[in-house]
Design a protein around this motif. Structure first.
Motif, PDB file in Angstrom:
ATOM      1  N   ILE A  12       4.421 -38.919  17.551  1.00 11.43           N
ATOM      2  CA  ILE A  12       4.465 -40.322  17.147  1.00 11.43           C
ATOM      3  C   ILE A  12       4.034 -41.214  18.318  1.00 11.43           C
ATOM      4  N   GLY A  13       3.769 -42.463  18.012  1.00 12.44           N
ATOM      5  CA  GLY A  13       3.334 -43.418  19.021  1.00 12.44           C
ATOM      6  C   GLY A  13       2.456 -44.473  18.389  1.00 12.44           C
ATOM      7  N   LYS A  14       2.333 -45.611  19.051  1.00 13.14           N
ATOM      8  CA  LYS A  14       1.541 -46.704  18.485  1.00 13.14           C
ATOM      9  C   LYS A  14       0.058 -46.379  18.530  1.00 13.14           C
ATOM     10  N   ASN A  15      -0.746 -47.173  17.832  1.00 13.60           N
ATOM     11  CA  ASN A  15      -2.198 -46.966  17.805  1.00 13.60           C
ATOM     12  C   ASN A  15      -2.771 -47.041  19.219  1.00 13.60           C
ATOM     13  N   GLY A  16      -3.667 -46.092  19.523  1.00 14.79           N
ATOM     14  CA  GLY A  16      -4.281 -46.076  20.841  1.00 14.79           C
ATOM     15  C   GLY A  16      -3.498 -45.317  21.889  1.00 14.79           C
ATOM     16  N   ALA A  17      -2.390 -44.693  21.481  1.00 18.48           N
ATOM     17  CA  ALA A  17      -1.559 -43.970  22.452  1.00 18.48           C
ATOM     18  C   ALA A  17      -2.176 -42.647  22.865  1.00 18.48           C
ATOM     19  N   GLY A  18      -3.112 -42.116  22.060  1.00 18.35           N
ATOM     20  CA  GLY A  18      -3.768 -40.855  22.390  1.00 18.35           C
ATOM     21  C   GLY A  18      -3.362 -39.696  21.501  1.00 18.35           C
ATOM     22  N   LYS A  19      -2.665 -39.982  20.395  1.00 18.39           N
ATOM     23  CA  LYS A  19      -2.140 -38.922  19.522  1.00 18.39           C
ATOM     24  C   LYS A  19      -3.262 -38.108  18.870  1.00 18.39           C
ATOM     25  N   SER A  20      -4.214 -38.788  18.261  1.00 11.80           N
ATOM     26  CA  SER A  20      -5.295 -38.089  17.560  1.00 11.80           C
ATOM     27  C   SER A  20      -6.189 -37.339  18.534  1.00 11.80           C
ATOM     28  N   THR A  21      -6.415 -37.918  19.710  1.00 11.26           N
ATOM     29  CA  THR A  21      -7.191 -37.225  20.742  1.00 11.26           C
ATOM     30  C   THR A  21      -6.486 -35.934  21.143  1.00 11.26           C
ATOM     31  N   LEU A  22      -5.165 -35.998  21.260  1.00 10.65           N
ATOM     32  CA  LEU A  22      -4.389 -34.811  21.612  1.00 10.65           C
ATOM     33  C   LEU A  22      -4.555 -33.718  20.567  1.00 10.65           C
ATOM     34  N   LEU A  23      -4.516 -34.079  19.280  1.00 12.04           N
ATOM     35  CA  LEU A  23      -4.680 -33.080  18.228  1.00 12.04           C
ATOM     36  C   LEU A  23      -6.081 -32.470  18.245  1.00 12.04           C
ATOM     37  N   LYS A  24      -7.085 -33.272  18.563  1.00 12.66           N
ATOM     38  CA  LYS A  24      -8.447 -32.751  18.642  1.00 12.66           C
ATOM     39  C   LYS A  24      -8.588 -31.769  19.798  1.00 12.66           C
ATOM     40  N   ILE A  25      -7.870 -32.004  20.878  1.00 10.06           N
ATOM     41  CA  ILE A  25      -7.892 -31.070  22.005  1.00 10.06           C
ATOM     42  C   ILE A  25      -7.171 -29.785  21.631  1.00 10.06           C
ATOM     43  N   VAL A  26      -6.012 -29.915  20.977  1.00 11.35           N
ATOM     44  CA  VAL A  26      -5.250 -28.740  20.558  1.00 11.35           C
ATOM     45  C   VAL A  26      -6.069 -27.885  19.587  1.00 11.35           C
ATOM     46  N   SER A  27      -6.831 -28.529  18.701  1.00 11.53           N
ATOM     47  CA  SER A  27      -7.617 -27.804  17.701  1.00 11.53           C
ATOM     48  C   SER A  27      -8.892 -27.200  18.273  1.00 11.53           C
ATOM     49  N   ILE A  75     -11.577 -29.094  19.153  1.00  4.20           N
ATOM     50  CA  ILE A  75     -12.722 -29.976  18.889  1.00  4.20           C
ATOM     51  C   ILE A  75     -13.181 -30.666  20.173  1.00  4.20           C
ATOM     52  N   LEU A  76     -12.210 -31.071  21.000  1.00  2.00           N
ATOM     53  CA  LEU A  76     -12.511 -31.700  22.281  1.00  2.00           C
ATOM     54  C   LEU A  76     -12.015 -30.815  23.423  1.00  2.00           C
ATOM     55  N   LYS A  77     -12.727 -30.869  24.540  1.00  2.00           N
ATOM     56  CA  LYS A  77     -12.301 -30.164  25.741  1.00  2.00           C
ATOM     57  C   LYS A  77     -11.706 -31.188  26.709  1.00  2.00           C
ATOM     58  N   PRO A  78     -10.486 -30.958  27.210  1.00  2.00           N
ATOM     59  CA  PRO A  78      -9.870 -31.945  28.094  1.00  2.00           C
ATOM     60  C   PRO A  78     -10.575 -32.038  29.437  1.00  2.00           C
ATOM     61  N   THR A  79     -10.439 -33.172  30.094  1.00  2.00           N
ATOM     62  CA  THR A  79     -10.999 -33.348  31.426  1.00  2.00           C
ATOM     63  C   THR A  79     -10.338 -32.391  32.411  1.00  2.00           C
ATOM     64  N   SER A  80      -9.034 -32.212  32.262  1.00  2.00           N
ATOM     65  CA  SER A  80      -8.304 -31.240  33.066  1.00  2.00           C
ATOM     66  C   SER A  80      -7.109 -30.747  32.270  1.00  2.00           C
ATOM     67  N   GLY A  81      -6.515 -29.643  32.715  1.00  2.00           N
ATOM     68  CA  GLY A  81      -5.440 -29.027  31.951  1.00  2.00           C
ATOM     69  C   GLY A  81      -5.993 -28.153  30.843  1.00  2.00           C
ATOM     70  N   TYR A  82      -5.112 -27.660  29.987  1.00  2.00           N
ATOM     71  CA  TYR A  82      -5.568 -26.792  28.899  1.00  2.00           C
ATOM     72  C   TYR A  82      -4.602 -26.831  27.723  1.00  2.00           C
ATOM     73  N   ALA A  83      -5.122 -26.450  26.561  1.00  2.00           N
ATOM     74  CA  ALA A  83      -4.323 -26.271  25.350  1.00  2.00           C
ATOM     75  C   ALA A  83      -4.684 -24.912  24.770  1.00  2.00           C
ATOM     76  N   LYS A  84      -3.717 -24.005  24.722  1.00  2.00           N
ATOM     77  CA  LYS A  84      -3.955 -22.659  24.204  1.00  2.00           C
ATOM     78  C   LYS A  84      -3.270 -22.490  22.861  1.00  2.00           C
ATOM     79  N   ARG A  85      -3.940 -21.771  21.964  1.00  2.00           N
ATOM     80  CA  ARG A  85      -3.433 -21.508  20.628  1.00  2.00           C
ATOM     81  C   ARG A  85      -3.292 -20.007  20.454  1.00  2.00           C
ATOM     82  N   TYR A  86      -2.153 -19.576  19.961  1.00  2.00           N
ATOM     83  CA  TYR A  86      -1.911 -18.153  19.747  1.00  2.00           C
ATOM     84  C   TYR A  86      -1.709 -17.946  18.248  1.00  2.00           C
ATOM     85  N   GLY A  87      -2.819 -17.791  17.543  1.00  2.00           N
ATOM     86  CA  GLY A  87      -2.778 -17.669  16.092  1.00  2.00           C
ATOM     87  C   GLY A  87      -3.877 -18.505  15.471  1.00  2.00           C
ATOM     88  N   ARG A  88      -4.197 -18.214  14.229  1.00  2.00           N
ATOM     89  CA  ARG A  88      -5.252 -18.946  13.512  1.00  2.00           C
ATOM     90  C   ARG A  88      -4.753 -20.353  13.194  1.00  2.00           C
TER      91      ARG A  88
END
Length: 270
Positions: free
Chosen positions: A65-80, A82-95
């Motif tokens: 949750i968070g107000k508009n522009g907080a970065g929520k949708s960008t975070l989901l795109k990185i997790v999925s 679709i986007l590669k983060p500037t630094s750090g990582y998001a790993k998925r274990y499963g389809r």
């Protein structure tokens, strides 16, 4: 680095995302094109996410949750992925199946049938797996004979129905949902919620972006993103209470929108 726990299906570590933001002050489209061609547009880095870290465990349902522009949708795109983060990582274990924008990736000239195979293939499913789920997808979408028509003839609601039907019928281990719980008319929307409840009962992992407290029916945990950082991560009732308290608090006087005096219109002449 600590080893991943066996039940962790999403691992987000120190994710930072920066974008170029252009400062445009031009008087015409022609001037904009000329300045862009000459590389004469000022730009600066905008940090959308700032060192985000969290884990999601198998079978967990988490609201972001968070107000508009907080970065929520960008975070989901990185997790999925679709986007590669500037630094750090998001790993998925499963389809994983992202429901970020229903109908994204559809070919307007292809039929509904063709787009089922196209969309599911993009999500990583084989033709055999799609064949096994094809009838379930068509039945759930309730599109009838329109399934054989080109997507460009569909309404936005029909496209959303098909996109949602593909996503929930393929039943991946992890479901990412970005503000798309209002799908179709009231009857179909109720059907969608019933399907999501069924998937939760089966133990699918949910990560849902939403402003609505309706997510409480699925989630017991919430992550509050504020200014690109994790503001709070915990019990959903507690986090939502703190979020609502801040969102409804009176703004300081210097942030208030000034109320301008209204001059009444003169009476019409008879």
């Amino acid at each position: 680095m600590a080893e991943r726990k066996d039940d962790v299906v999403l691992e987000v570590r120190n994710v930072t995302m920066k974008f170029n933001r252009y400062e445009v002050n031009v008087g015409s489209l022609k001037e904009l094109v000329v300045r862009a061609f000459k590389n004469n547009l000022k730009k600066k880095k905008f940090e959308c996410l700032k060192g985000i870290s969290f884990d999601v465990h198998r079978g967990e349902a988490v609201a972001v949750i968070g107000k508009n522009g907080a970065g929520k949708s960008t975070l989901l795109k990185i997790v999925s992925g679709i986007l590669k983060p500037t630094s750090g990582y998001a790993k998925r274990y499963g389809r994983i199946t992202p429901l970020l924008k229903l109908g994204a990736g559809f070919d307007g000239n292809a039929t509904g049938v063709e787009n089922i195979y196209l969309n599911a293939a993009i999500l990583g499913y084989t033709k055999k797996e799609i064949d096994e789920k094809f009838n379930d997808i068509v039945e759930f979408s309730e599109l009838g004979e329109f399934i054989y028509s080109p997507i460009k003839t569909y309404s936005s609601g029909m496209m959303a129905r098909l996109g949602f039907s593909i996503a929930v019928s393929m039943e991946s281990e992890i479901l990412l949902i970005d503000e798309i719980l209002a799908v179709g008319d009231m009857a179909f929307n109720h059907k969608c919620h019933e399907k999501l409840a069924e998937l939760r009962a089966k133990g699918l992992t949910f990560l849902i972006v939403s402003h609505s407290e309706a997510v409480k029916r699925y989630c017991k945990r919430a992550i509050w993103i504020d200014g690109g950082k994790v503001r709070e991560d915990g019990d959903i009732d507690t986090v939502f209470a703190h979020y609502k308290e801040e969102m409804t608090a009176p703004r300081p006087a210097h942030q208030s929108v000034p109320v301008l005096p209204v001059t009444p219109l003169p009476p019409k002449k008879k």
